[in-house]
Write an enzyme that holds these catalytic residues in place. Structure first.
Site, mmCIF file in Angstrom:
data_model
loop_
_atom_site.group_PDB
_atom_site.id
_atom_site.type_symbol
_atom_site.label_atom_id
_atom_site.label_comp_id
_atom_site.label_asym_id
_atom_site.label_seq_id
_atom_site.Cartn_x
_atom_site.Cartn_y
_atom_site.Cartn_z
ATOM 1 C CG ASP A 184 3.684 -5.001 0.911
ATOM 2 O OD1 ASP A 184 2.537 -4.930 0.421
ATOM 3 O OD2 ASP A 184 4.260 -4.048 1.473
ATOM 4 C CB CYS A 234 -1.671 -1.018 0.876
ATOM 5 S SG CYS A 234 -2.413 -0.054 2.191
ATOM 6 C CG HIS A 279 1.599 -0.959 3.993
ATOM 7 N ND1 HIS A 279 1.138 -0.567 2.769
ATOM 8 C CD2 HIS A 279 2.430 -2.018 3.752
ATOM 9 C CE1 HIS A 279 1.660 -1.334 1.826
ATOM 10 N NE2 HIS A 279 2.448 -2.236 2.405
#
Lengths: 656, 320
Positions: free
Chosen positions: A470, A410, A454
């Site tokens: 995202d 991520c 994250h």
């Protein structure tokens, strides 16, 4: 029966008990301490045991001092210091071990037992889990049993005679302990500066992100926080727990801005808020997590201009706070030029290919939404989501990632995407935090672990404000919908074992254990001033200031103490009159009421004869009563059953 | 006046003796006192440190530990106190001794309910004697006191105390049964054999029990001296028998204060005590003459005890 003179003699068995208790209490530390400390303690305990066993002489004082100094020096070498949590605890252990070697009198033994209580306490600096709590309770029991043994001066007690009184003492102390624990006015620590490593070993997000930082966290099963929602848990893909917001970018690392003006929580909200409470593990930093975006502030927490929550004190202890959040929001109506500039800034000389790609996109796709789509498609086509991305260089890591390795986690995607957007002229920032969590079906609690850490991106659109994007979702939608385990497969052997047992016995046990832990953390470990206040208001006891607390404390202690005292004292009050005698008197009184009073000189049997003669119809009853009375009082005594029977007969005895 | 003396006088005043007490004495609630020991104070100090550490490091389990130990201390107070409560005390046997020996005052302890552990007794300034009192058993304690001078040795007030189970508290009570032992004068071996000149004062020829000549074997009676037991008969498998002797030259002997060579009264008493013992050993019948007292001749343990007691209490204004 034999009398012995009290002398401060150290019975060998007593010393062995103390050594055993010491060994048990120090054992948990050995996992952390250097190997030589364990060997050192084993030697000291063994030596002392040997002295007691074979009545050997104690080592001379100079030797003890020399060894102590040597050990202290070794600690300094191992830890680089003598104070602080780890070194300090090890030092204490070494000192106690040496104390054992010169423990000659009863007074010193008692001192060692007290030191043992300190060693119990030191364990809590490292963990306050349920198993350790139970283990250390057993250690306390051993120490108290040792004390009991030392005060049995007439005859050495058996194992049972040590353990049972000690257990009784502790068991009877439990209610008082509960009262003190609940009502003792809590002072918010610390009273003085904690050593720097007092909270060492806490894991969590940091205030910066380089490619690779978060994937290290992912390996950790450690708890970040737990969430209890008031109503049902919102959809999984909306569970973004906002943490540090990173604006500054130097080509490799995203950092929190050095300036951080206060912000407010005034923004257009469109839906009902989500209400929940979070129990957060200590992480030693200032940030406080909330569901994106927070709508209220817990006490002691301020909001920054980027909707990041900032605690005034670092989170050094587990805290619990109530929150509201709005999942549907519009963040920011206008971006001040200074912030816009800040959100567009990057080092032109680094990651040249990435910057060029962003600029190319901007030229080809003027529409912002289309730009974002193009980027997402780009990620979706060629990139792989992996926990073990190749190492990237220091100079142009995002170039390397985007054009060479194309494998990332991520933080790679969020960082690269934010940079691309900045290059394309779209203000952007990276947000770190947690995403998702695990639902415990037992208490419907959401468990968020470090593994759920994250990073995502927010970009500024002139008509929408800050929008969460995202990019990881573009690569691996499963990550956002099902959590990291769903995206990568189970992490670690234990998890894969559990995965095979979806909702079977094992996972039930695991969730049950989680629930127990959650209760433990909330009510025992996390019991603090706030909890105390909450408890007071729940029971309607008024304000929980220290004065009323003290009052209730005294009252509670008195009530419980008196109850325990009475219970103990009534138990060994000598019996006033025997049960059989009481029953017999009642029987006589019944007969006396009908004119057949027993003469003072008359024995039970004579009386029976007279009663039988005068009232033949009463004879069988009277005979049974008299005989069992005589047997109970003058014969072999009566069992509890027989006494009850006698009482019943007397009660049933009617003189018409 | 030193601090210790002052403390002693204060405690004497607070815990005024109610002497002598009627046996049995039951240690009822109001007779038992309790105070923390030095160990108890150190424990309290430890608790303080634990509490401060718990506050400083916000250790909830530390608080639990501190409070558990504190509550345990409180409960221990009850236990310590209870370890004495309702105990029943009776004076036990206290035998006469010679000066220079150790006098023993017996006290028996009985518990009405539970067993009691590490119950200690001591006279002021003496070492304590510790005993465990099992249920249904009578525990005996002997307080040993050096008997320095002849006369009557009072036991005085005895402290009964306990620190069981954990030593944080000292629970105690006092009792005084007014027990005393007779301390005989120390026999003076330098006084030599008793003077035998008065032998012809007595009639001769009547056999009276003595040591000189074997007479008969009779069944053993408790109190017979061991050297008269027929050990050979016992070894042959017969019952315990006692050899009885006759004294052929039975004689009466007067042990007279005036006959002792010493001038000092105590020395005279010591010499007389030695003569009493010697006469008894030789099987002599003897009488005792002291200024103001005279004991008719006789022999045997009771007679000897009577004589020695007269010597012990010589000049003691207290009635026997």
């Amino acid at each position: 029966m034999n009398a012995v003179v009290v002398a401060p003699t150290l019975d060998m068995r007593n010393v062995m008990w103390l050594l055993a208790a010491m060994t048990f209490v120090v054992a948990p530390h050995m996992e952390r301490a250097p190997l030589w400390v364990a060997a050192f303690c084993a030697c000291a305990v063994g030596w002392r045991g040997w002295i007691a066993w074979s009545a050997l002489r104690f080592p001379p004082r100079w030797l003890v001092i020399a060894i102590t100094l040597g050990a202290s020096a070794a600690i300094f070498l191992s830890y680089g210091r003598l104070l602080g949590r780890d070194a300090g605890v090890t030092l204490l252990i070494v000192m106690v071990a040496m104390k054992l070697l010169e423990m000659r009198t009863q007074r010193e033994v008692v001192l060692c037992v007290y030191l043992g209580f300190f060693l119990v306490m030191t364990n809590f600096l490292f963990s306050q889990s349920i198993p350790l709590g139970i283990y250390l309770l057993a250690c306390v029991w051993l120490f108290v049993a040792t004390l009991v043994g030392f005060h049995r001066t007439a005859r050495p007690p058996t194992i049972r005679e040590r353990l049972v009184p000690a257990a009784a003492l502790l068991a009877q102390a439990l209610p008082l302990m509960a009262v003190l624990f609940l009502l003792f006015p809590r002072v918010q620590g610390p009273l003085w500066a904690l050593p720097q490593d007092a909270r060492a070993g806490l894991s969590g997000l940091s205030d910066s992100m380089t490619p690779g930082t978060i994937s290290q966290l992912i390996q950790s099963e450690a708890l970040a926080f737990r969430v209890q929602f008031e109503e049902k848990i919102p959809p999984f893909e909306t569970l973004y727990w906002r943490g540090p917001v990173l604006w500054s970018f130097d080509g490799r690392t995203w950092k929190m801005p050095e300036f951080s003006p206060a912000g407010n929580l005034d923004y257009p909200r469109t839906a009902r808020p989500v209400r929940y409470s979070i129990t957060m593990e200590p992480h030693g930093k200032h940030w406080v997590f909330a569901l994106d975006v927070p709508g209220s502030l817990p006490p002691g927490v301020a909001v920054r201009f980027d909707q990041r929550l900032h605690s005034v004190r670092p989170i050094d202890a587990r805290i619990r706070y109530d929150m509201t959040s709005y999942l549907d929001y519009r963040l920011g109506s206008r971006l001040p030029p200074m912030l816009r500039d800040f959100a567009l800034r990057f080092d032109e000389t680094r990651n040249p290919r990435t910057v060029a790609l962003g600029r190319q996109w901007a030229a080809e796709t003027p529409d912002k939404a289309a730009l974002v789509n193009r980027a997402f498609q780009y990620f979706n086509r060629e990139f792989t989501y992996t926990l073990e991305p190749p190492l990237l260089g220091d100079r142009d890591p995002y170039d390397e990632f985007l054009f060479t390795t194309k494998r990332g986690f991520c933080e790679h995607y969020a960082g690269a995407f934010a940079l691309l957007m900045r290059a394309a002229g779209v203000p952007s920032r990276v947000v770190t935090g947690y995403q998702g969590g695990e639902i415990n079906p037992f208490n419907n609690e959401l468990i968020v672990r470090q593994a759920d850490a994250h990073a995502w991106t927010e970009i500024w659109l002139d008509d929408r404000g800050w929008v969460r994007l995202d990019p990881t979702a573009a690569v691996s939608p499963l990550r956002v919908e099902g959590g990291v385990n769903a995206a990568l497969g189970p992490i670690g052997a234990f998890s894969s074992f559990l995965a095979a047992d979806k909702l079977g016995v094992l996972s039930s046990l695991r969730y049950g254990w989680h629930m127990l832990n959650s209760q433990w953390d909330q009510w025992i470990v996390g019991y603090n001033t706030d909890r105390q206040r909450q408890l007071f208001s729940r029971f309607g006891l008024g304000s929980a200031d220290w004065r009323s607390l003290l009052l209730w404390l005294v009252a509670g202690t008195l009530v419980v103490g008196i109850a325990i005292g009475l219970g103990l004292l009534l138990r060994d009050m000598p019996r006033r009159g025997e049960a059989s005698l009481t029953a017999w008197r009642r029987y006589c009184a019944k007969l006396a009421a009908s004119g057949l009073a027993r003469a003072p000189h008359e024995g039970p049997l004579d009386y029976l004869a007279r009663v039988s003669a005068a009232r033949p119809e009463l004879a069988p009853q009277a005979e049974a009563i008299t005989h069992s009375y005589v047997q109970a009082r003058y014969g072999g005594g009566a069992t509890r059953e027989e006494l009850r029977e006698l009482r019943q007969r007397v009660r049933a005895f009617r003189v018409a | 006046m030193t601090l210790a003396n002052l403390r002693q006088s204060v405690s004497d005043w607070i815990f005024r003796a109610r002497v002598p007490e009627v046996a049995p004495v039951t240690l009822v609630q109001r007779r038992i006192f309790i105070l923390p020991t030095r160990q108890g104070y150190v424990f309290a100090f430890t608790l303080m440190l634990l509490l401060i550490a718990s506050i400083n490091y916000t250790l909830s389990l530390g608080f639990l530990l501190t409070f558990l130990l504190a509550a345990m201390g409180g409960v221990a107070m009850l236990h310590t106190w209870r370890n004495l409560a309702h105990l029943k005390l009776r004076p036990g046997r206290s035998d006469p001794v010679f000066a220079g020996e150790m006098a023993r005052f017996g006290v028996s302890v009985e518990t009405p309910s539970r067993a009691r552990f590490a119950v200690a007794m001591r006279r002021r300034g003496d070492e304590a004697e510790v005993v465990d009192v099992e249920t249904g058993n009578l525990a005996g304690v002997h307080l040993t006191v050096p008997a320095r001078r002849r006369g009557r040795l009072d036991c005085g007030r005895v402290e009964i105390f306990t620190r069981y189970p954990v030593g944080f508290f000292h629970a105690w009570s006092y009792f005084d049964f007014g027990q005393s032992v007779i301390v005989y004068p120390r026999p003076d071996p330098l006084a030599g054999l008793p003077p035998m000149h008065s032998r012809n004062e007595s009639e001769e020829g009547i056999p009276i029990p003595g040591d000189d000549e074997f007479n008969l074997l009779r069944p053993y009676r408790p109190g017979d001296p061991p050297r008269q037991i027929a050990w050979k008969a016992l070894a042959r498998g017969q019952d315990l028998l006692t050899k009885e002797f006759n004294a052929t030259a039975s004689s009466e002997l007067w042990l007279d204060w005036e006959q002792t060579r010493a001038n000092d009264a105590e020395a005279r008493l010591s010499a007389l005590a030695h003569w009493v013992m010697e006469s008894e050993r030789l099987g002599q019948s003897y009488g005792l003459r002291l200024p103001g007292t005279s004991i008719a001749p006789g022999r045997g343990d009771a007679h000897r005890a009577h004589c020695l007691e007269a010597l012990a209490l010589f000049g003691d204004p207290r009635p026997q």
